[in-house]
Design a protein around this motif. Structure first.
Motif, PDB file in Angstrom:
ATOM      1  N   ALA A 255      49.454  -5.129  37.978  1.00  0.00           N
ATOM      2  CA  ALA A 255      49.685  -3.658  37.433  1.00  0.00           C
ATOM      3  C   ALA A 255      48.696  -3.066  37.142  1.00  0.00           C
ATOM      4  O   ALA A 255      48.430  -1.800  37.290  1.00  0.00           O
ATOM      5  CB  ALA A 255      51.157  -3.686  36.636  1.00  0.00           C
ATOM      6  N   ALA A 256      47.675  -3.635  36.247  1.00  0.00           N
ATOM      7  CA  ALA A 256      46.544  -3.012  35.648  1.00  0.00           C
ATOM      8  C   ALA A 256      45.361  -3.017  36.891  1.00  0.00           C
ATOM      9  O   ALA A 256      44.953  -2.024  36.928  1.00  0.00           O
ATOM     10  CB  ALA A 256      46.256  -3.506  34.481  1.00  0.00           C
ATOM     11  N   LEU A 257      45.204  -3.870  37.463  1.00  0.00           N
ATOM     12  CA  LEU A 257      44.089  -4.162  38.616  1.00  0.00           C
ATOM     13  C   LEU A 257      44.169  -3.125  39.916  1.00  0.00           C
ATOM     14  O   LEU A 257      42.995  -2.760  40.309  1.00  0.00           O
ATOM     15  CB  LEU A 257      43.569  -5.615  38.511  1.00  0.00           C
ATOM     16  N   ILE A 258      45.271  -3.686  40.314  1.00  0.00           N
ATOM     17  CA  ILE A 258      45.500  -2.623  41.473  1.00  0.00           C
ATOM     18  C   ILE A 258      45.242  -1.127  41.689  1.00  0.00           C
ATOM     19  O   ILE A 258      44.189  -0.791  42.386  1.00  0.00           O
ATOM     20  CB  ILE A 258      47.075  -3.122  42.199  1.00  0.00           C
ATOM     21  N   PRO A 259      45.477  -0.524  40.623  1.00  0.00           N
ATOM     22  CA  PRO A 259      45.292   1.034  40.360  1.00  0.00           C
ATOM     23  C   PRO A 259      43.626   1.084  40.210  1.00  0.00           C
ATOM     24  O   PRO A 259      42.938   2.068  40.420  1.00  0.00           O
ATOM     25  CB  PRO A 259      46.040   1.320  39.373  1.00  0.00           C
ATOM     26  N   LEU A 260      42.869  -0.030  39.763  1.00  0.00           N
ATOM     27  CA  LEU A 260      41.525  -0.036  39.651  1.00  0.00           C
ATOM     28  C   LEU A 260      40.733  -0.501  40.613  1.00  0.00           C
ATOM     29  O   LEU A 260      39.544  -0.581  40.528  1.00  0.00           O
ATOM     30  CB  LEU A 260      41.250  -0.596  38.325  1.00  0.00           C
ATOM     31  N   GLY A 261      41.214  -0.629  41.965  1.00  0.00           N
ATOM     32  CA  GLY A 261      40.706  -0.855  43.113  1.00  0.00           C
ATOM     33  C   GLY A 261      40.609  -2.582  43.339  1.00  0.00           C
ATOM     34  O   GLY A 261      39.757  -2.483  44.096  1.00  0.00           O
TER      35      GLY A 261
ATOM     36  N   ALA B 235      26.251  -3.018  34.044  1.00  0.00           N
ATOM     37  CA  ALA B 235      25.033  -2.066  34.008  1.00  0.00           C
ATOM     38  C   ALA B 235      24.133  -2.955  35.115  1.00  0.00           C
ATOM     39  O   ALA B 235      23.014  -2.459  35.299  1.00  0.00           O
ATOM     40  CB  ALA B 235      24.531  -2.063  32.633  1.00  0.00           C
ATOM     41  N   THR B 236      24.384  -4.185  35.329  1.00  0.00           N
ATOM     42  CA  THR B 236      23.276  -4.766  36.522  1.00  0.00           C
ATOM     43  C   THR B 236      24.030  -5.053  37.776  1.00  0.00           C
ATOM     44  O   THR B 236      24.090  -6.192  38.045  1.00  0.00           O
ATOM     45  CB  THR B 236      23.044  -5.935  35.729  1.00  0.00           C
ATOM     46  N   PRO B 237      24.161  -4.170  38.485  1.00  0.00           N
ATOM     47  CA  PRO B 237      25.152  -4.325  39.730  1.00  0.00           C
ATOM     48  C   PRO B 237      24.037  -5.202  40.703  1.00  0.00           C
ATOM     49  O   PRO B 237      24.740  -5.995  41.481  1.00  0.00           O
ATOM     50  CB  PRO B 237      25.275  -2.813  40.068  1.00  0.00           C
ATOM     51  N   LEU B 238      22.739  -4.996  40.675  1.00  0.00           N
ATOM     52  CA  LEU B 238      22.056  -5.623  41.793  1.00  0.00           C
ATOM     53  C   LEU B 238      21.946  -7.090  41.359  1.00  0.00           C
ATOM     54  O   LEU B 238      22.041  -7.888  42.446  1.00  0.00           O
ATOM     55  CB  LEU B 238      20.697  -5.185  41.606  1.00  0.00           C
ATOM     56  N   ALA B 239      22.193  -7.430  40.314  1.00  0.00           N
ATOM     57  CA  ALA B 239      22.185  -8.814  39.875  1.00  0.00           C
ATOM     58  C   ALA B 239      23.340  -9.459  39.811  1.00  0.00           C
ATOM     59  O   ALA B 239      23.334 -10.742  40.119  1.00  0.00           O
ATOM     60  CB  ALA B 239      21.647  -9.066  38.560  1.00  0.00           C
ATOM     61  N   VAL B 240      24.585  -8.855  39.905  1.00  0.00           N
ATOM     62  CA  VAL B 240      25.658  -9.365  39.705  1.00  0.00           C
ATOM     63  C   VAL B 240      26.080 -10.352  40.730  1.00  0.00           C
ATOM     64  O   VAL B 240      26.256 -11.477  40.650  1.00  0.00           O
ATOM     65  CB  VAL B 240      26.990  -8.284  39.945  1.00  0.00           C
ATOM     66  N   HIS B 241      25.511 -10.145  42.108  1.00  0.00           N
ATOM     67  CA  HIS B 241      25.905 -11.194  43.294  1.00  0.00           C
ATOM     68  C   HIS B 241      25.449 -12.403  43.159  1.00  0.00           C
ATOM     69  O   HIS B 241      25.738 -13.561  43.506  1.00  0.00           O
ATOM     70  CB  HIS B 241      25.720 -10.458  44.694  1.00  0.00           C
TER      71      HIS B 241
ATOM     72  N   TYR C 134      41.010  -3.966  30.883  1.00  0.00           N
ATOM     73  CA  TYR C 134      41.096  -4.105  32.271  1.00  0.00           C
ATOM     74  C   TYR C 134      40.052  -3.518  32.907  1.00  0.00           C
ATOM     75  O   TYR C 134      39.484  -4.006  34.037  1.00  0.00           O
ATOM     76  CB  TYR C 134      42.526  -3.851  32.859  1.00  0.00           C
ATOM     77  N   GLU C 135      39.596  -2.242  32.642  1.00  0.00           N
ATOM     78  CA  GLU C 135      38.828  -1.494  33.177  1.00  0.00           C
ATOM     79  C   GLU C 135      37.234  -2.435  32.983  1.00  0.00           C
ATOM     80  O   GLU C 135      36.574  -2.086  34.119  1.00  0.00           O
ATOM     81  CB  GLU C 135      38.584  -0.331  32.446  1.00  0.00           C
ATOM     82  N   ALA C 136      37.069  -2.934  31.927  1.00  0.00           N
ATOM     83  CA  ALA C 136      36.051  -3.721  31.814  1.00  0.00           C
ATOM     84  C   ALA C 136      35.846  -4.724  32.794  1.00  0.00           C
ATOM     85  O   ALA C 136      34.968  -5.130  33.426  1.00  0.00           O
ATOM     86  CB  ALA C 136      35.795  -4.086  30.397  1.00  0.00           C
ATOM     87  N   LEU C 137      37.042  -5.526  32.735  1.00  0.00           N
ATOM     88  CA  LEU C 137      37.162  -6.618  33.595  1.00  0.00           C
ATOM     89  C   LEU C 137      37.075  -6.393  35.327  1.00  0.00           C
ATOM     90  O   LEU C 137      36.263  -6.940  35.917  1.00  0.00           O
ATOM     91  CB  LEU C 137      38.518  -7.197  33.295  1.00  0.00           C
ATOM     92  N   ALA C 138      37.818  -5.175  35.546  1.00  0.00           N
ATOM     93  CA  ALA C 138      37.693  -4.605  37.097  1.00  0.00           C
ATOM     94  C   ALA C 138      36.059  -4.229  37.249  1.00  0.00           C
ATOM     95  O   ALA C 138      35.575  -4.496  38.388  1.00  0.00           O
ATOM     96  CB  ALA C 138      38.467  -3.342  37.150  1.00  0.00           C
ATOM     97  N   THR C 139      35.304  -3.660  36.223  1.00  0.00           N
ATOM     98  CA  THR C 139      34.068  -3.385  36.403  1.00  0.00           C
ATOM     99  C   THR C 139      33.133  -4.443  36.752  1.00  0.00           C
ATOM    100  O   THR C 139      32.239  -4.678  37.754  1.00  0.00           O
ATOM    101  CB  THR C 139      33.526  -2.666  35.474  1.00  0.00           C
ATOM    102  N   SER C 140      33.454  -5.445  35.928  1.00  0.00           N
ATOM    103  CA  SER C 140      32.772  -6.922  36.302  1.00  0.00           C
ATOM    104  C   SER C 140      33.112  -7.528  37.763  1.00  0.00           C
ATOM    105  O   SER C 140      32.304  -8.325  37.860  1.00  0.00           O
ATOM    106  CB  SER C 140      33.103  -7.952  35.186  1.00  0.00           C
ATOM    107  N   PHE C 141      34.192  -7.191  38.197  1.00  0.00           N
ATOM    108  CA  PHE C 141      34.271  -7.708  39.360  1.00  0.00           C
ATOM    109  C   PHE C 141      33.722  -6.713  40.409  1.00  0.00           C
ATOM    110  O   PHE C 141      34.054  -7.181  41.821  1.00  0.00           O
ATOM    111  CB  PHE C 141      36.005  -7.666  39.751  1.00  0.00           C
TER     112      PHE C 141
END
Lengths: 320, 343
Positions: free
Chosen positions: A52-58, A15-21, A153-160
């Motif tokens: 196998a989980a992360l690649i399809p999530l980009g 929820a805080t994409p601006l701050a992530v970096h 994995y979706e949550a993890l990918a989002t955090s990436f």
């Protein structure tokens, strides 16, 4: 409890994409350990299951550790692996020099709470595993649902920093939901149906307890009935039955572990295979045992299962 | 050396012949049990009906014909082969601990099977047979070649040392492959323990010719083994060609051990213990030790297999595990009871 916490954490991060970096990256893994990095990891080495989980999530890892060559890996089939280095092609083994050249920020594996072990093997991802010298090892826990795991994995990918709102990802998920609903409708239309998940061994018929397998628990949740066996899941998830006694359990459909492509043929070569009425009737489906990690693969397997369930006779055997 | 010249002793001949007939009866009895007793209770009437009027639609009939009969035949053949191989190897190397595993034969067979699975991706039991056979032969040849180096040729001690070293070396290679390739481990785990289950008549047909040749060769080598048992000098003085005798006995052992390992996996203890039991009954004459070993070993092997079928219903315990459990204490008792006959 943990998974809720993790999801919450991931949501907060997402929820805080601006701050992530600028902010440090934090994740609490399946073993309950928290990993903190100075920045969002860019270079990830993943186990075949995590990949196998992360690649399809980009999220494309820079390296994969698998327990076989990629073409023999059920989890990786159908995925585009171009540009990804295979840094391990055997269980519990990693080419540590190749891995070091990749300069990973993070290693993603899966935690198996039952064995208290990380996927990939103790020598690779364990507490003293070789990869830990290069980067922290983290990842979700294997619990009782593949869908739950994909959501982790979706949550993890989002955090990436992955964007899960792309049309491809949305389409894959929608297709899965269609397949799941179709399966559920087919299963619920046959309330008397009982299934049995097996591995046909040379030494006997191995019967699985659904409790030991996340995908079987999903199927159960969606309405497929499983035959009650004499197995006590607390003491192990497999029961071996002599081929002489292959009629010990009489399910309406049999699901054969499809990790080994020749399993069905070797089952059918056993003289007493057809002592199971479902085998004689051809009511045989595939059990995608332990390797499903994304919606596309799941939907494909579910569609095959739906066809088997729809064609099968729910009253082939009387419930025991 | 307590041996007298190995001539046929008429005084002992008659009782020993009777004993041999008794063993034949026991073998038949155990074969009968092996067909009638299993994880699934099948009545004697049904067994009889299956044997005389086979009905392929009956599960019980299929179990008798396609599971228990091949299993019994393999048990008899493999047992006979292991017993003979053990006796021949003990005689030829004059080593009381010689058996197919000490000369690297089991390890060679296992390595070839593991390599076949790991590299070639083979998963059919019918191909294991040939791999195991090739591996057994290759290992024995290498062991013999290594033992033959040096002035004295292949002496018993050098053979045993070369065999033990070979076994250790091959085992570490096997472990290295199995530890890193779970797929291979899954494939061979069952074969590696040793089992009579899951084999069909095709396997019998594949290995039977080899076993027949091996059995004939082994039984025919009795006189040579008797000569060797007196020590090389005496044997040589009696005009025996030591190298040739050992080669014939070794060939018989490789054929027997290779074929039996191919059919049932490496089964330990049967080949080691049964010749000692035979020797305890017959005395040091190989013309009796060999047939006694050949009959005693299948009794132990099939007996252990039958036990394994009824120990843990509805599952089964593999025969390799049962023989190890039965064989180890039995062997300790044997060693403690009397000094092993010097060979």
């Amino acid at each position: 409890m943990h998974s809720a916490l993790k999801t919450l954490l991931a949501l907060v991060l997402a929820a805080t994409p601006l701050a992530v970096h600028a902010e440090p990256w934090t994740y609490t893994d399946g073993a309950g350990e928290t990993v903190t990095l100075d920045a969002v990891p860019q270079r990830i080495i993943a186990t075949e299951d995590a990949a196998a989980a992360l690649i399809p999530l980009g999220i494309r890892p820079v390296g994969i550790i698998a327990s076989s060559q990629p073409q023999d890996s059920r989890a990786l089939q159908g995925l585009d692996l171009t540009g990804i280095e295979m840094v391990g092609v055997a269980y519990n083994e990693v080419d540590i020099e190749k891995a070091a050249i990749l300069q990973p920020d993070l290693v993603i594996a899966e935690y198996w709470p039952g064995d208290r072990e990380w996927g990939g093997g103790p020598a690779v991802t364990g507490p003293d595993g070789q990869l830990r010298a290069l980067a922290p090892v983290t990842g979700p826990a294997q619990l009782d649902s593949v869908v739950g795991l994909i959501e982790e994995y979706e949550a993890l990918a989002t955090s990436f920093g992955a964007d899960l709102s792309t049309p491809e990802i949305a389409a894959a998920k929608a297709n899965f939901e269609r397949a799941r609903d179709a399966f559920s409708a087919a299963a619920k239309a046959k309330p008397n149906m009982t299934a049995l998940a097996v591995w046909p061994g040379d030494d006997g018929l191995w019967v699985a307890a659904p409790e030991g397998s996340a995908e079987l628990m999903d199927l159960k949740r969606w309405g497929l009935g499983f035959l009650k066996t004499g197995l006590n899941p607390d003491s192990g998830y497999w029961e071996t039955i002599s081929w002489e006694r292959s009629d010990t359990y009489q399910p309406d459909i049999i699901l054969i572990d499809n990790r080994k492509p020749t399993n069905r043929a070797s089952a059918e070569a056993k003289p007493t295979w057809t002592a199971m009425k479902a085998a004689a009737a051809g009511a045989i489906g595939e059990w995608p045992a332990y390797w499903l990690r994304n919606y596309t693969a799941y939907a494909g397997e579910l569609d095959k299962l739906t066809a088997v369930v729809s064609a099968a006779d729910e009253n082939l055997t009387t419930a025991q | 050396m307590t041996n007298v010249a190995p001539t046929f002793d008429a005084r002992h001949g008659a009782p020993l012949l009777l004993g041999l007939l008794g063993l034949v009866a026991l073998v038949l009895a155990i074969a009968f049990l092996s067909i009638t007793v299993g994880a699934r209770p099948v009545t004697l009437d049904t067994v009889w009906a299956a044997l005389t009027a086979y009905n392929p639609d009956s599960t019980d009939h299929r179990i008798i014909w396609e599971l228990r009969l091949p299993r019994t035949v393999i048990g008899l053949l493999v047992g006979a082969a292991l017993g003979l191989a053990g006796a021949v190897l003990q005689g030829a190397t004059r080593n009381p601990l010689a058996d197919p595993s000490i000369l690297g034969i089991h390890a060679g067979a296992a390595l070839f099977v593991v390599l076949g699975v790991a590299i070639l991706g083979i998963s059919q039991l019918s191909i294991y047979v040939w791999l195991a056979f090739a591996g057994a032969g290759a290992a024995m040849l290498i062991v013999y070649a290594v033992a033959s180096l040096g002035r004295d040729g292949a002496t018993p001690i050098k053979l045993a040392l070369a065999g033990a070293a070979m076994t250790a070396a091959l085992q570490s290679v096997i472990s290295a492959i199995l530890l890193t390739s779970p797929r291979t481990l899954d494939e061979v785990r069952f074969w590696q323990v040793g089992s009579l289950a899951g084999r069909n008549m095709d396997i019998v047909i594949q290995v039977a010719p080899f076993l027949a040749v091996g059995i004939i060769l082994a039984l025919a080598s009795a006189r040579l083994l008797d000569g060797l048992s007196m020590g090389e000098d005496v044997a040589r003085a009696l005009g025996q060609r030591i190298g040739l005798s050992r080669a014939i006995a070794g060939l018989a052992a490789v054929i027997l051990a290779g074929a039996s390992t191919a059919a049932a996996g490496p089964i330990a203890f049967v080949g080691l213990t049964m010749p000692h039991v035979a020797r305890a009954i017959t005395g040091p004459n190989y013309r009796w030790i060999l047939p006694y070993s050949m009959l005693l070993a299948p009794i132990l092997l099939l007996g252990a297999d039958i036990l394994g079928r009824i120990l843990a219903p509805p599952g089964e315990v593999q025969v390799g595990i049962v023989t190890a459990f039965l064989g180890a204490p039995f062997f300790i008792a044997l060693v403690r009871r009397r000094k092993l006959a010097s060979l």
